[in-house]
Design a protein around this motif. Structure first.
Motif, PDB file in Angstrom:
ATOM      1  N   TYR A 188      45.145  23.734  86.692  1.00  0.00           N
ATOM      2  CA  TYR A 188      45.300  22.821  85.555  1.00  0.00           C
ATOM      3  C   TYR A 188      44.353  23.294  84.470  1.00  0.00           C
ATOM      4  CZ  TYR A 188      45.747  18.331  83.085  1.00  0.00           C
ATOM      5  OH  TYR A 188      46.006  17.347  82.161  1.00  0.00           O
ATOM      6  N   PHE A 189      44.887  23.443  83.261  1.00  0.00           N
ATOM      7  CA  PHE A 189      44.126  24.045  82.176  1.00  0.00           C
ATOM      8  C   PHE A 189      44.232  23.167  80.937  1.00  0.00           C
ATOM      9  CE2 PHE A 189      43.633  27.970  84.510  1.00  0.00           C
ATOM     10  CZ  PHE A 189      44.742  27.970  85.341  1.00  0.00           C
ATOM     11  N   LEU A 190      43.147  23.104  80.196  1.00  0.00           N
ATOM     12  CA  LEU A 190      43.111  22.229  79.033  1.00  0.00           C
ATOM     13  C   LEU A 190      42.412  22.934  77.868  1.00  0.00           C
ATOM     14  CD1 LEU A 190      41.812  20.607  81.772  1.00  0.00           C
ATOM     15  CD2 LEU A 190      42.429  18.664  80.356  1.00  0.00           C
ATOM     16  N   TRP A 191      42.733  22.487  76.689  1.00  0.00           N
ATOM     17  CA  TRP A 191      42.003  22.895  75.492  1.00  0.00           C
ATOM     18  C   TRP A 191      41.421  21.649  74.837  1.00  0.00           C
ATOM     19  CZ3 TRP A 191      40.816  27.730  73.808  1.00  0.00           C
ATOM     20  CH2 TRP A 191      41.523  28.803  74.368  1.00  0.00           C
ATOM     21  N   TYR A 192      40.162  21.799  74.411  1.00  0.00           N
ATOM     22  CA  TYR A 192      39.469  20.746  73.697  1.00  0.00           C
ATOM     23  C   TYR A 192      38.996  21.299  72.366  1.00  0.00           C
ATOM     24  CZ  TYR A 192      39.082  17.846  77.939  1.00  0.00           C
ATOM     25  OH  TYR A 192      39.356  17.066  79.041  1.00  0.00           O
ATOM     26  N   ILE A 209      45.434  19.661  74.337  1.00  0.00           N
ATOM     27  CA  ILE A 209      46.671  19.982  75.030  1.00  0.00           C
ATOM     28  C   ILE A 209      46.325  20.538  76.404  1.00  0.00           C
ATOM     29  CG2 ILE A 209      46.812  22.357  74.128  1.00  0.00           C
ATOM     30  CD1 ILE A 209      49.860  21.906  73.824  1.00  0.00           C
ATOM     31  N   SER A 210      47.227  20.351  77.352  1.00  0.00           N
ATOM     32  CA  SER A 210      46.986  20.858  78.700  1.00  0.00           C
ATOM     33  C   SER A 210      48.229  21.554  79.225  1.00  0.00           C
ATOM     34  CB  SER A 210      46.610  19.709  79.641  1.00  0.00           C
ATOM     35  OG  SER A 210      47.677  18.782  79.745  1.00  0.00           O
ATOM     36  N   ILE A 211      48.054  22.265  80.322  1.00  0.00           N
ATOM     37  CA  ILE A 211      49.181  22.909  80.976  1.00  0.00           C
ATOM     38  C   ILE A 211      48.907  23.013  82.464  1.00  0.00           C
ATOM     39  CG2 ILE A 211      48.305  25.265  80.583  1.00  0.00           C
ATOM     40  CD1 ILE A 211      51.280  26.098  80.138  1.00  0.00           C
ATOM     41  N   LEU A 249      45.802  29.596  73.147  1.00  0.00           N
ATOM     42  CA  LEU A 249      46.191  28.459  72.323  1.00  0.00           C
ATOM     43  C   LEU A 249      46.632  28.997  70.972  1.00  0.00           C
ATOM     44  CD1 LEU A 249      46.247  25.358  71.763  1.00  0.00           C
ATOM     45  CD2 LEU A 249      43.904  25.618  70.902  1.00  0.00           C
ATOM     46  N   HIS A 250      47.845  28.648  70.580  1.00  0.00           N
ATOM     47  CA  HIS A 250      48.366  29.041  69.294  1.00  0.00           C
ATOM     48  C   HIS A 250      48.421  27.814  68.391  1.00  0.00           C
ATOM     49  CE1 HIS A 250      50.534  32.964  70.651  1.00  0.00           C
ATOM     50  NE2 HIS A 250      49.452  32.737  71.374  1.00  0.00           N
ATOM     51  N   SER A 282      39.344  23.639  61.591  1.00  0.00           N
ATOM     52  CA  SER A 282      38.056  24.329  61.736  1.00  0.00           C
ATOM     53  C   SER A 282      37.158  23.521  62.661  1.00  0.00           C
ATOM     54  CB  SER A 282      37.383  24.508  60.372  1.00  0.00           C
ATOM     55  OG  SER A 282      38.166  25.320  59.524  1.00  0.00           O
ATOM     56  N   ALA A 283      36.814  24.113  63.787  1.00  0.00           N
ATOM     57  CA  ALA A 283      36.050  23.433  64.839  1.00  0.00           C
ATOM     58  C   ALA A 283      35.747  24.461  65.927  1.00  0.00           C
ATOM     59  CB  ALA A 283      36.852  22.276  65.428  1.00  0.00           C
ATOM     60  N   VAL A 284      35.017  24.032  66.947  1.00  0.00           N
ATOM     61  CA  VAL A 284      34.825  24.867  68.139  1.00  0.00           C
ATOM     62  C   VAL A 284      35.861  24.453  69.176  1.00  0.00           C
ATOM     63  CG1 VAL A 284      33.257  25.542  69.989  1.00  0.00           C
ATOM     64  CG2 VAL A 284      32.368  25.144  67.671  1.00  0.00           C
ATOM     65  N   TYR A 285      36.541  25.431  69.737  1.00  0.00           N
ATOM     66  CA  TYR A 285      37.583  25.173  70.728  1.00  0.00           C
ATOM     67  C   TYR A 285      37.118  25.656  72.102  1.00  0.00           C
ATOM     68  CZ  TYR A 285      40.717  24.023  66.937  1.00  0.00           C
ATOM     69  OH  TYR A 285      41.294  23.413  65.849  1.00  0.00           O
TER      70      TYR A 285
END
Lengths: 112, 112
Positions: B32-36, B48-50, B75-76, B85-88
């Motif tokens: 399980y993978f996520l982006w913050y 978003i997650s996958i 992440l696209h 503009s942020a830290v991902y």
């Protein structure tokens, strides 16, 4: 619906002191996870609480301890503070131990 | 031992173009993978997650791609906007334990 809240926002302590950080979980969430984020790093998992029991722990010494209350809010306690404990402490709540985690704004701790 | 790696500390993209943020992981048990996304002085916000049973998940301008054989996700963001503009941070979980492992983050700047 209230999001995750944390208190205090900032804290300054000296070496050897003890600190308690607080977190209120999002409505409907029964799981709280705590993370430490040092400058320039990603969040590092400290531990997780699920239904008032510790449910997993990262590579942190026993002087990092926690608690979860019946309303699912949580505390992080750190004893014998060290300079390296200076960091942003993040709390995240979720609807279950392996569900998506939603973060609070964090508590920035400075140890002098 | 960094199990989730973001090798690009920063990325600059023109407004309207595509932003591609990359993440690699080493643990084949992650499922399980996520982006913050994180703004200064705020906690990470879930984007978003996958799940590992999929190779793509899309939500508006954000698409996450997962390549399990390469242990790589991306992440696209298209089109990119200045507010992006942020830290991902990318994060992963799975296998034994309930913790989420985070990368060190990529700072995205979208130039107007």
């Amino acid at each position: 619906e209230t999001g995750v809240t944390q208190s205090p926002t900032h804290l300054i302590k000296t070496r050897g002191q003890q600190v308690t950080l607080r977190c209120s979980s999002q409505s409907g969430h029964n799981t709280v996870s705590w993370y430490q984020q040092a400058l320039g790093q990603g969040p590092q998992f400290i531990f997780q609480y699920y239904r008032e029991e510790e449910n997993g722990r990262g590579n942190f010494p026993p002087r990092f301890s926690g608690l979860q209350f019946p309303n699912y809010s949580s505390e992080l306690n750190v004893n014998a503070l060290e300079l390296d404990d200076s960091a942003l402490y993040l709390c995240a709540s979720s609807s279950g131990p392996q569900e998506t985690q939603y973060f609070g704004p964090g508590t920035r701790l400075l140890v002098l | 031992d960094q199990q989730v790696k973001q090798n690009s500390p920063s990325l600059s993209v023109q407004e309207g173009r595509i932003s591609i943020l990359n993440c690699d992981y080493t643990n084949s048990m992650f499922d399980y993978f996520l982006w913050y996304k994180k703004y200064p002085a705020e906690g990470p916000t879930f984007l978003i997650s996958i799940s590992s049973i999929k190779d793509k998940n899309e939500d508006g301008r954000f698409t996450v791609f997962l390549n399990k054989s390469a242990k790589h996700l991306s992440l696209h963001i298209v089109p990119s906007q200045p507010g992006d503009s942020a830290v991902y941070f990318c994060a992963a979980s799975g296998g034994t334990g309930n913790q989420f492992y985070f990368g060190t983050g990529t700072s995205l700047t979208v130039i107007p």
